[in-house]
Design a protein around this motif. Structure first.
Motif, PDB file in Angstrom:
ATOM      1  N   GLY A  63      44.094  32.965  28.651  1.00 44.71           N
ATOM      2  CA  GLY A  63      43.805  33.517  29.527  1.00 44.71           C
ATOM      3  C   GLY A  63      43.340  32.011  30.901  1.00 44.71           C
ATOM      4  N   THR A  64      42.594  31.345  29.885  1.00 41.90           N
ATOM      5  CA  THR A  64      41.745  30.010  30.129  1.00 41.90           C
ATOM      6  C   THR A  64      42.163  29.516  30.691  1.00 41.90           C
ATOM      7  OG1 THR A  64      40.138  30.963  29.327  1.00 41.90           O
ATOM      8  CG2 THR A  64      40.739  28.551  29.843  1.00 41.90           C
ATOM      9  N   ALA A  65      43.490  29.300  30.086  1.00 38.03           N
ATOM     10  CA  ALA A  65      45.005  27.776  30.285  1.00 38.03           C
ATOM     11  C   ALA A  65      45.845  28.373  31.330  1.00 38.03           C
ATOM     12  CB  ALA A  65      45.827  28.158  28.854  1.00 38.03           C
ATOM     13  N   ARG A  66      46.104  29.231  31.489  1.00 40.46           N
ATOM     14  CA  ARG A  66      47.073  30.242  32.692  1.00 40.46           C
ATOM     15  C   ARG A  66      46.063  29.495  34.245  1.00 40.46           C
ATOM     16  NH1 ARG A  66      49.074  30.413  28.540  1.00 40.46           N
ATOM     17  NH2 ARG A  66      49.695  28.440  29.372  1.00 40.46           N
ATOM     18  N   LEU A  67      45.265  29.749  33.767  1.00 35.76           N
ATOM     19  CA  LEU A  67      43.755  29.502  35.278  1.00 35.76           C
ATOM     20  C   LEU A  67      44.567  27.938  35.125  1.00 35.76           C
ATOM     21  CD1 LEU A  67      41.110  31.577  34.645  1.00 35.76           C
ATOM     22  CD2 LEU A  67      42.814  32.081  36.481  1.00 35.76           C
ATOM     23  N   ALA A  68      44.344  27.267  34.492  1.00 35.37           N
ATOM     24  CA  ALA A  68      44.051  25.645  34.612  1.00 35.37           C
ATOM     25  C   ALA A  68      45.587  25.139  35.162  1.00 35.37           C
ATOM     26  CB  ALA A  68      43.756  25.356  33.595  1.00 35.37           C
ATOM     27  N   GLU A  69      46.434  26.301  34.353  1.00 34.64           N
ATOM     28  CA  GLU A  69      47.968  25.365  34.820  1.00 34.64           C
ATOM     29  C   GLU A  69      48.426  26.339  36.069  1.00 34.64           C
ATOM     30  OE1 GLU A  69      51.034  26.475  31.059  1.00 34.64           O
ATOM     31  OE2 GLU A  69      50.546  28.203  32.510  1.00 34.64           O
ATOM     32  N   LEU A  70      47.466  27.546  36.502  1.00 34.97           N
ATOM     33  CA  LEU A  70      47.941  27.616  38.185  1.00 34.97           C
ATOM     34  C   LEU A  70      47.171  26.941  39.181  1.00 34.97           C
ATOM     35  CD1 LEU A  70      47.832  31.366  37.472  1.00 34.97           C
ATOM     36  CD2 LEU A  70      49.929  30.194  38.778  1.00 34.97           C
ATOM     37  N   ALA A  71      45.567  26.128  38.727  1.00 38.87           N
ATOM     38  CA  ALA A  71      45.072  25.869  39.754  1.00 38.87           C
ATOM     39  C   ALA A  71      46.044  23.776  39.780  1.00 38.87           C
ATOM     40  CB  ALA A  71      43.324  25.103  39.292  1.00 38.87           C
ATOM     41  N   ALA A  72      46.260  23.604  38.586  1.00 40.27           N
ATOM     42  CA  ALA A  72      46.394  22.345  38.786  1.00 40.27           C
ATOM     43  C   ALA A  72      47.894  22.586  39.666  1.00 40.27           C
ATOM     44  CB  ALA A  72      47.351  21.932  37.437  1.00 40.27           C
ATOM     45  N   ALA A  73      48.934  23.676  39.229  1.00 42.81           N
ATOM     46  CA  ALA A  73      49.400  23.920  40.715  1.00 42.81           C
ATOM     47  C   ALA A  73      49.827  23.810  42.564  1.00 42.81           C
ATOM     48  CB  ALA A  73      51.142  24.702  40.107  1.00 42.81           C
ATOM     49  N   GLY A  74      48.359  23.958  42.685  1.00 45.92           N
ATOM     50  CA  GLY A  74      47.782  23.927  44.301  1.00 45.92           C
ATOM     51  C   GLY A  74      47.322  25.567  44.064  1.00 45.92           C
ATOM     52  N   VAL A  75      47.633  26.482  43.142  1.00 44.79           N
ATOM     53  CA  VAL A  75      47.222  28.094  43.386  1.00 44.79           C
ATOM     54  C   VAL A  75      45.946  27.978  43.641  1.00 44.79           C
ATOM     55  CG1 VAL A  75      48.324  30.492  42.891  1.00 44.79           C
ATOM     56  CG2 VAL A  75      50.354  28.386  42.764  1.00 44.79           C
ATOM     57  N   ARG A  76      46.338  29.361  44.720  1.00 43.85           N
ATOM     58  CA  ARG A  76      44.594  29.473  44.543  1.00 43.85           C
ATOM     59  C   ARG A  76      43.802  30.831  44.138  1.00 43.85           C
ATOM     60  NH1 ARG A  76      41.908  30.514  50.351  1.00 43.85           N
ATOM     61  NH2 ARG A  76      44.281  30.585  50.793  1.00 43.85           N
ATOM     62  N   ALA A  77      43.378  30.837  42.079  1.00 41.49           N
ATOM     63  CA  ALA A  77      43.907  31.941  41.920  1.00 41.49           C
ATOM     64  C   ALA A  77      42.931  32.625  41.704  1.00 41.49           C
ATOM     65  CB  ALA A  77      44.435  31.688  40.154  1.00 41.49           C
ATOM     66  N   ARG A  78      43.124  33.963  41.841  1.00 39.66           N
ATOM     67  CA  ARG A  78      42.062  34.908  42.282  1.00 39.66           C
ATOM     68  C   ARG A  78      42.422  36.194  41.087  1.00 39.66           C
ATOM     69  NH1 ARG A  78      39.394  36.356  47.194  1.00 39.66           N
ATOM     70  NH2 ARG A  78      38.861  38.211  45.985  1.00 39.66           N
ATOM     71  N   LEU A  79      42.530  36.300  39.699  1.00 38.16           N
ATOM     72  CA  LEU A  79      42.430  35.653  38.352  1.00 38.16           C
ATOM     73  C   LEU A  79      41.246  36.871  37.975  1.00 38.16           C
ATOM     74  CD1 LEU A  79      45.199  34.155  36.945  1.00 38.16           C
ATOM     75  CD2 LEU A  79      45.536  35.927  38.050  1.00 38.16           C
ATOM     76  N   ARG A  80      41.029  38.042  37.595  1.00 39.36           N
ATOM     77  CA  ARG A  80      40.004  38.960  37.018  1.00 39.36           C
ATOM     78  C   ARG A  80      39.986  38.413  35.513  1.00 39.36           C
ATOM     79  NH1 ARG A  80      38.512  44.424  35.150  1.00 39.36           N
ATOM     80  NH2 ARG A  80      40.710  44.698  36.796  1.00 39.36           N
ATOM     81  N   VAL A  81      38.797  38.180  34.820  1.00 39.69           N
ATOM     82  CA  VAL A  81      39.176  38.200  33.610  1.00 39.69           C
ATOM     83  C   VAL A  81      38.849  39.510  32.930  1.00 39.69           C
ATOM     84  CG1 VAL A  81      38.531  36.921  31.565  1.00 39.69           C
ATOM     85  CG2 VAL A  81      38.787  36.010  33.347  1.00 39.69           C
ATOM     86  N   VAL A  82      39.496  39.998  32.341  1.00 34.05           N
ATOM     87  CA  VAL A  82      39.525  41.362  31.923  1.00 34.05           C
ATOM     88  C   VAL A  82      38.420  41.029  30.301  1.00 34.05           C
ATOM     89  CG1 VAL A  82      39.972  43.819  31.344  1.00 34.05           C
ATOM     90  CG2 VAL A  82      41.417  42.567  32.832  1.00 34.05           C
ATOM     91  N   PRO A  83      37.621  41.653  30.191  1.00 37.27           N
ATOM     92  CA  PRO A  83      36.812  41.588  29.068  1.00 37.27           C
ATOM     93  C   PRO A  83      37.255  42.005  27.411  1.00 37.27           C
ATOM     94  CG  PRO A  83      35.419  42.493  30.162  1.00 37.27           C
ATOM     95  CD  PRO A  83      36.900  42.273  31.247  1.00 37.27           C
ATOM     96  N   ARG A  84      37.821  42.067  26.497  1.00 39.27           N
ATOM     97  CA  ARG A  84      38.503  42.159  25.183  1.00 39.27           C
ATOM     98  C   ARG A  84      39.827  42.912  25.912  1.00 39.27           C
ATOM     99  NH1 ARG A  84      33.874  44.322  26.256  1.00 39.27           N
ATOM    100  NH2 ARG A  84      34.462  46.552  27.637  1.00 39.27           N
ATOM    101  N   ALA A  85      40.584  42.204  27.226  1.00 41.98           N
ATOM    102  CA  ALA A  85      41.854  42.000  27.303  1.00 41.98           C
ATOM    103  C   ALA A  85      42.207  40.942  26.381  1.00 41.98           C
ATOM    104  CB  ALA A  85      42.211  42.909  28.018  1.00 41.98           C
ATOM    105  N   ALA A  86      43.715  40.730  26.176  1.00 41.44           N
ATOM    106  CA  ALA A  86      44.731  40.195  26.028  1.00 41.44           C
ATOM    107  C   ALA A  86      45.384  39.214  26.738  1.00 41.44           C
ATOM    108  CB  ALA A  86      45.660  40.763  24.491  1.00 41.44           C
TER     109      ALA A  86
END
Length: 294
Positions: free
Chosen positions: A69-92
């Protein structure tokens, strides 16, 4: 120059594990493969492509509280996306394993993980007069379905145009064609592939299917794989051939096509559909020439 509208994308964010296979099938034994992990998910793919094309993109979705999840957030930010992604506890974070045959065709094993936890509260308000792109996966499971329906309703109330892709024939058939058609009646631009268009209409011929869907939506763009794509509006149908490509992996080709079409269509709603189709086909040709969806 026409102003570029703000785009809200609602859909899945995944890690794609792509195994490009070589040699003949070897049940019970080993088969050589080149295996890589990439960012994926229909929502993430479309958002990343649109942002790289210069559009203002917000992506709503969910990821797990894990390294992926951390890697996907970083990738999207690098692509210029304003990510509004909720991090779900204990979920994959969602994961898709894509097995790619030597001819580029693939089969997928999907674990949607945190994507299934999407709720209406995860959705930012759409920009009035902007655009919503909804991945059909948000409707096809009962858990995120209320969020998908809320996204459609809020976009309509805000005067937004809406695009949607039906996602996949298997879950679409299980969900029910009549229910899908009712849920997506307000969609402005529908983006099915030929198999999805046939399922939604009962028409085996893609031109007939495109015309039938265009009677319900302002415009329809149907992908035909190696045969290119169709654009239908009213009774008019335009065909464009596929762009040449040495196919390595078809994962994400439909998402790339959708983003390419939208990158032109959103800048000028009156554009010649040839330009929109060609933009989608060009981006799809780039994506299939390398492993991964982006």
């Amino acid at each position: 120059m026409t102003a570029r509208p703000a785009v809200l994308v609602v859909g899945d964010v995944n890690t794609d594990v792509v195994a490009v296979l070589s040699g003949a099938p070897a049940p019970g034994s080993d088969r050589p493969a080149r295996i890589r992990s990439h960012g994926g998910g229909a929502g993430g793919n479309v958002a990343a492509h649109l942002a790289r094309a210069g559009l203002d993109v917000v992506l709503a979705g969910c990821v797990g509280d894990d390294a992926e999840g951390t890697a996907r957030l970083a990738e999207l930010a690098a692509a210029g996306v304003r990510a509004r992604l909720r991090v779900v506890p204990r979920a994959a974070t969602g994961t898709v394993v894509s097995l790619v045959e030597p001819d580029g065709q693939r089969s997928m094993l999907a674990d949607r993980g945190a994507n299934l936890e999407l709720v209406p509260g995860d959705l930012p308000s759409p920009v009035p007069g902007g655009h919503l792109h909804l991945s059909g996966y948000a409707l096809l499971d009962p858990r995120p379905r209320p969020a998908g329906l809320a996204a459609l309703a809020r976009a309509a109330a805000a005067g937004c145009t809406v695009s949607a892709d039906p996602a996949s024939t298997g879950p679409l058939a299980a969900y029910g064609v009549d229910r899908w058609l009712a849920d997506t009646a307000a969609v402005t631009l529908l983006l099915p592939n030929a198999e999805e268009a046939a399922l939604l209409t009962g028409c085996a011929d893609p031109v007939d299917a495109a015309r039938t869907l265009a009677a319900r939506h302002r415009a329809v763009a149907v992908t035909l794989g190696p045969d290119g794509a169709l654009w239908a509006a009213g009774r008019a149908v335009v065909h464009r051939p596929a762009h040449p490509a040495a196919v390595v992996d078809t994962t994400g080709a439909g998402d790339a096509f959708a983003a390419g079409v939208l990158s032109v269509w959103l800048r000028d709603r009156g554009t010649d559909p040839v330009h929109a189709l060609d933009a989608g086909l060009a981006l799809a040709a780039e994506v299939v020439a390398r492993p991964g969806a982006r």
